[in-house]
Design an enzyme around this catalytic site. Structure first.
Site, short mmCIF file in Angstrom:
data_model
loop_
_atom_site.label_atom_id
_atom_site.label_comp_id
_atom_site.label_asym_id
_atom_site.label_seq_id
_atom_site.Cartn_x
_atom_site.Cartn_y
_atom_site.Cartn_z
N ALA A 114 0.82 -1.02 0.01
CA ALA A 114 0.16 -0.13 0.06
C ALA A 114 0.88 1.26 0.04
O ALA A 114 1.99 1.23 0.44
CB ALA A 114 -1.01 0.05 1.15
N GLU A 182 3.54 -5.95 8.23
CA GLU A 182 2.55 -4.77 8.90
C GLU A 182 2.50 -4.79 10.28
O GLU A 182 2.26 -3.50 11.00
CB GLU A 182 1.18 -5.30 8.42
CG GLU A 182 0.58 -4.79 7.15
CD GLU A 182 1.22 -5.80 6.05
OE1 GLU A 182 0.90 -5.82 5.06
OE2 GLU A 182 1.91 -7.18 6.64
#
Length: 308
Positions: A114, A182
């Site tokens: 992302a 993450e």
């Protein structure tokens, strides 16, 4: 959509920047390989970030979905996400598509995940909406009716790895780098990583990779079953094309039914899964392609399937 126009291979870069669909000749492969022609069938709202090309001639039926956001290492922002969504919608409506190859036009990177620079400007509700949309998009990739092949040369990080996990087959180069980092950002993989990775490599291995965010290379990915093939740098594309060509010769309806039976059956108990297999098989019994396959076998020739 404007009528496509023919261009020589040397004009490819200029054609990609054009707003009109175009034909591309040649694949950029080594001279010893068979050349083929490409036909651009869609350009998304952000044509410089996502391209969908349909191969022609003997490779008709093979579709390429290419990521091309070099300045951000293919990081997925709002515009790129829209491009992916539109591309998948077009491919899903294309009854002539038999197999999809997902790759990158950017050297040494598949997808960096992302776009975190863009993410910083979002409030929590906007982040939630974006991640939910990304998860839904990857689910759409996973449930495309035709087989999909991810070609990973270089980095596939975060959402990039989750995109690859959504494909049916993964082929990488030795320089590939996979990671779900993450937890280092105090979040978790939110676009399917916590669910698809353990289904591929097992619960314990997936937990270790997600808990630590550890990066693995292509050979390690092969050893744990994350990818089907790991090739020397630069050779993953041609291996994927070889497999796509093999798939492309099979019965189109059979490919769709096989994928449906596998995907849906994996979520069922054995008895229900076998019943699903029976239903999928029965849908092929009265097709023209099944009769053509039998006739070709008897006549010792290659079948010519029509998808009917």
């Amino acid at each position: 959509m404007h009528r496509a126009r023919s261009l020589i291979d040397g004009a490819r870069r200029a054609a990609a920047a054009s707003s009109s669909p175009v034909f591309h000749h040649g694949c950029g492969a080594p001279a010893a390989t068979t050349l083929f022609r490409r036909t651009l069938i869609i350009q998304t709202a952000a044509p410089e970030q996502v391209r969908v090309e349909r191969l022609s001639d003997s490779d008709s039926g093979i579709v390429e979905l290419k990521l091309d956001r070099a300045e951000a290492k293919n990081a997925i922002g709002k515009e790129m996400l829209k491009g992916l969504q539109r591309a998948l919608e077009v491919i899903d409506r294309d009854s002539s598509a038999n197999v999809v190859m997902v790759s990158s036009s950017v050297p040494r990177v598949f997808c960096a995940g992302a776009d975190l620079k863009e993410r910083r400007s979002m409030n929590p509700s906007e982040v939630k909406l974006f991640v939910n949309s990304l998860r839904s998009t990857f689910s759409s990739l996973e449930t495309l009716s035709v087989p999909t092949i991810a070609i990973i040369e270089g980095a596939a990080l975060g959402g990039g790895m989750e995109m690859a996990l959504s494909c049916d087959i993964r082929i990488c180069g030795e320089d590939a780098a996979f990671s779900l980092p993450e937890t280092g950002l105090a979040i978790i993989p939110g676009a399917g990583g916590t669910q698809r990775l353990p289904r591929l490599v097992g619960r314990s291995v997936a937990k270790e990779l997600i808990f630590t965010g550890r990066k693995i290379d292509g050979k390690q990915a092969l050893s744990m079953g994350l990818v089907s093939y790991c090739l020397p740098v630069g050779e993953a594309y041609m291996k994927a094309l070889q497999i796509a060509r093999d798939i492309n010769q099979k019965g189109p309806l059979a490919l769709r039914m096989a994928k449906q039976a596998i995907n849906e059956g994996m979520e069922l108990g054995m008895a229900s899964a076998l019943a699903l297999e029976e239903e999928c098989y029965e849908q092929l019994l009265h097709t023209h392609d099944r009769l053509e396959g039998l006739a070709a076998f008897a006549e010792k020739r290659k079948p010519v399937y029509s998808g009917k």
